[in-house]
Motif scaffolding. Structure first.
Motif, PDB file in Angstrom:
ATOM      1  N   HIS A   1       0.826  -1.210   0.000  1.00 48.37           N
ATOM      2  CA  HIS A   1       0.000   0.000   0.000  1.00 48.37           C
ATOM      3  C   HIS A   1       0.864   1.265   0.000  1.00 48.37           C
ATOM      4  O   HIS A   1       0.549   2.244  -0.677  1.00 48.37           O
ATOM      5  N   LEU A   2       1.950   1.252   0.744  1.00 49.45           N
ATOM      6  CA  LEU A   2       2.797   2.437   0.901  1.00 49.45           C
ATOM      7  C   LEU A   2       3.746   2.686  -0.267  1.00 49.45           C
ATOM      8  O   LEU A   2       4.180   3.823  -0.477  1.00 49.45           O
ATOM      9  N   LEU A   3       4.094   1.642  -1.012  1.00 48.77           N
ATOM     10  CA  LEU A   3       5.051   1.793  -2.111  1.00 48.77           C
ATOM     11  C   LEU A   3       4.342   1.980  -3.446  1.00 48.77           C
ATOM     12  O   LEU A   3       3.385   1.282  -3.766  1.00 48.77           O
ATOM     13  N   SER A   4       4.847   2.922  -4.216  1.00 52.55           N
ATOM     14  CA  SER A   4       4.312   3.134  -5.556  1.00 52.55           C
ATOM     15  C   SER A   4       4.715   1.959  -6.445  1.00 52.55           C
ATOM     16  O   SER A   4       5.710   1.279  -6.175  1.00 52.55           O
ATOM     17  N   LYS A   5       3.952   1.714  -7.500  1.00 53.50           N
ATOM     18  CA  LYS A   5       4.301   0.647  -8.444  1.00 53.50           C
ATOM     19  C   LYS A   5       5.690   0.941  -9.010  1.00 53.50           C
ATOM     20  O   LYS A   5       5.990   2.057  -9.390  1.00 53.50           O
ATOM     21  N   GLY A   6       6.536  -0.064  -9.011  1.00 51.45           N
ATOM     22  CA  GLY A   6       7.912   0.106  -9.451  1.00 51.45           C
ATOM     23  C   GLY A   6       8.829   0.587  -8.341  1.00 51.45           C
ATOM     24  O   GLY A   6      10.038   0.628  -8.516  1.00 51.45           O
ATOM     25  N   GLY A   7       8.261   0.936  -7.182  1.00 55.81           N
ATOM     26  CA  GLY A   7       9.058   1.375  -6.038  1.00 55.81           C
ATOM     27  C   GLY A   7       9.829   0.206  -5.432  1.00 55.81           C
ATOM     28  O   GLY A   7       9.593  -0.963  -5.760  1.00 55.81           O
ATOM     29  N   HIS A   8      10.756   0.526  -4.547  1.00 57.21           N
ATOM     30  CA  HIS A   8      11.624  -0.501  -3.975  1.00 57.21           C
ATOM     31  C   HIS A   8      11.529  -0.551  -2.454  1.00 57.21           C
ATOM     32  O   HIS A   8      11.376   0.481  -1.793  1.00 57.21           O
ATOM     33  N   LEU A   9      11.661  -1.756  -1.950  1.00 60.11           N
ATOM     34  CA  LEU A   9      11.705  -2.033  -0.523  1.00 60.11           C
ATOM     35  C   LEU A   9      13.042  -2.695  -0.242  1.00 60.11           C
ATOM     36  O   LEU A   9      13.370  -3.733  -0.828  1.00 60.11           O
ATOM     37  N   LEU A  10      13.833  -2.092   0.621  1.00 57.76           N
ATOM     38  CA  LEU A  10      15.125  -2.641   1.016  1.00 57.76           C
ATOM     39  C   LEU A  10      14.967  -3.205   2.423  1.00 57.76           C
ATOM     40  O   LEU A  10      14.520  -2.494   3.329  1.00 57.76           O
ATOM     41  N   THR A  11      15.274  -4.490   2.589  1.00 60.91           N
ATOM     42  CA  THR A  11      15.075  -5.134   3.889  1.00 60.91           C
ATOM     43  C   THR A  11      16.369  -5.713   4.424  1.00 60.91           C
ATOM     44  O   THR A  11      17.127  -6.346   3.686  1.00 60.91           O
ATOM     45  N   ILE A  12      16.595  -5.509   5.712  1.00 58.01           N
ATOM     46  CA  ILE A  12      17.652  -6.235   6.409  1.00 58.01           C
ATOM     47  C   ILE A  12      16.983  -7.459   7.006  1.00 58.01           C
ATOM     48  O   ILE A  12      16.019  -7.340   7.760  1.00 58.01           O
TER      49      ILE A  12
ATOM     50  N   VAL B   1      14.640  -8.550  -6.385  1.00 62.29           N
ATOM     51  CA  VAL B   1      15.512  -8.257  -7.523  1.00 62.29           C
ATOM     52  C   VAL B   1      16.989  -8.374  -7.195  1.00 62.29           C
ATOM     53  O   VAL B   1      17.821  -8.490  -8.093  1.00 62.29           O
ATOM     54  N   GLN B   2      17.317  -8.388  -5.906  1.00 61.18           N
ATOM     55  CA  GLN B   2      18.733  -8.509  -5.504  1.00 61.18           C
ATOM     56  C   GLN B   2      18.779  -9.000  -4.076  1.00 61.18           C
ATOM     57  O   GLN B   2      17.970  -8.602  -3.239  1.00 61.18           O
ATOM     58  N   ARG B   3      19.733  -9.867  -3.819  1.00 64.97           N
ATOM     59  CA  ARG B   3      19.937 -10.372  -2.460  1.00 64.97           C
ATOM     60  C   ARG B   3      21.431 -10.423  -2.189  1.00 64.97           C
ATOM     61  O   ARG B   3      22.197 -10.870  -3.041  1.00 64.97           O
ATOM     62  N   TRP B   4      21.802  -9.957  -1.030  1.00 61.11           N
ATOM     63  CA  TRP B   4      23.192 -10.002  -0.603  1.00 61.11           C
ATOM     64  C   TRP B   4      23.291 -10.943   0.582  1.00 61.11           C
ATOM     65  O   TRP B   4      22.702 -10.681   1.640  1.00 61.11           O
TER      66      TRP B   4
ATOM     67  N   GLU C   1      22.867 -11.545   9.338  1.00 57.96           N
ATOM     68  CA  GLU C   1      21.900 -10.752   8.593  1.00 57.96           C
ATOM     69  C   GLU C   1      22.227 -10.778   7.110  1.00 57.96           C
ATOM     70  O   GLU C   1      23.362 -11.015   6.714  1.00 57.96           O
ATOM     71  N   GLU C   2      21.193 -10.566   6.325  1.00 57.67           N
ATOM     72  CA  GLU C   2      21.317 -10.459   4.879  1.00 57.67           C
ATOM     73  C   GLU C   2      20.546  -9.224   4.443  1.00 57.67           C
ATOM     74  O   GLU C   2      19.830  -8.616   5.236  1.00 57.67           O
ATOM     75  N   LEU C   3      20.674  -8.878   3.196  1.00 60.23           N
ATOM     76  CA  LEU C   3      19.998  -7.711   2.648  1.00 60.23           C
ATOM     77  C   LEU C   3      19.266  -8.155   1.384  1.00 60.23           C
ATOM     78  O   LEU C   3      19.794  -8.948   0.605  1.00 60.23           O
ATOM     79  N   ALA C   4      18.045  -7.653   1.202  1.00 67.89           N
ATOM     80  CA  ALA C   4      17.289  -7.981  -0.009  1.00 67.89           C
ATOM     81  C   ALA C   4      16.601  -6.722  -0.525  1.00 67.89           C
ATOM     82  O   ALA C   4      16.120  -5.900   0.263  1.00 67.89           O
ATOM     83  N   LEU C   5      16.572  -6.594  -1.842  1.00 74.62           N
ATOM     84  CA  LEU C   5      15.897  -5.483  -2.503  1.00 74.62           C
ATOM     85  C   LEU C   5      14.716  -6.048  -3.282  1.00 74.62           C
ATOM     86  O   LEU C   5      14.870  -6.971  -4.088  1.00 74.62           O
TER      87      LEU C   5
END
Length: 141
Positions: free
Chosen positions: A66-77, A114-117, A133-137
């Motif tokens: 709901h909060l992210l626009s279409k095409g927007g990105h969420l970066l998670t730890i 789209v990406q994972r570290w 911890e890992e990071l994901a986009l």
């Protein structure tokens, strides 16, 4: 840029520690699940997912969509990973144990990863978290 937290203490600490006069930065006390915050192109989730009880995670995923626009990105730890060298019980939390699959379960309908570290290639955000911890986009569909 908005920093939001339900804790008034956390918000006050942010305001005290960071120079909010630089750019358009504000910190707001807010209930993530209820407060209207607007629509964003980027959200950075730093250990919020692991702090909420697992039954709330589905609502978290819907709220992120709901909060992210279409095409927007969420970066998670992604923290804490299931291995805890200090033998701390992370099943009763917070923090609650998480894996990438927990994020996939609640985000796959509206997001793609789209990406994972992986943790061995990621500088720790905190020395005590090294290797945990890992990071994901994620991109909003």
């Amino acid at each position: 840029m908005i920093g939001a937290d339900i804790s008034p203490t956390a918000i006050e600490n942010c305001r005290r520690e960071l120079d909010c006069s630089v750019g358009n930065v504000k910190f707001v006390e807010a209930d993530f699940f209820k407060t209207e915050l607007g629509t964003f192109d980027l959200i950075f989730d730093h250990t919020f997912f692991c702090a909420i009880t697992p039954p709330l995670r589905d609502d978290w995923g819907k709220r992120m969509a709901h909060l992210l626009s279409k095409g927007g990105h969420l970066l998670t730890i992604i923290y804490p990973l299931p291995r805890d060298p200090d033998n701390v019980d992370i099943t009763t939390g917070p923090p609650f144990e998480v894996e990438l699959s927990a994020y996939e379960k609640v985000l796959s309908e509206s997001f793609e990863c789209v990406q994972r570290w992986a943790n061995e290639n990621l500088p720790a955000s905190n020395e005590k978290r090294r290797g945990r911890e890992e990071l994901a986009l994620w991109r909003r569909k």
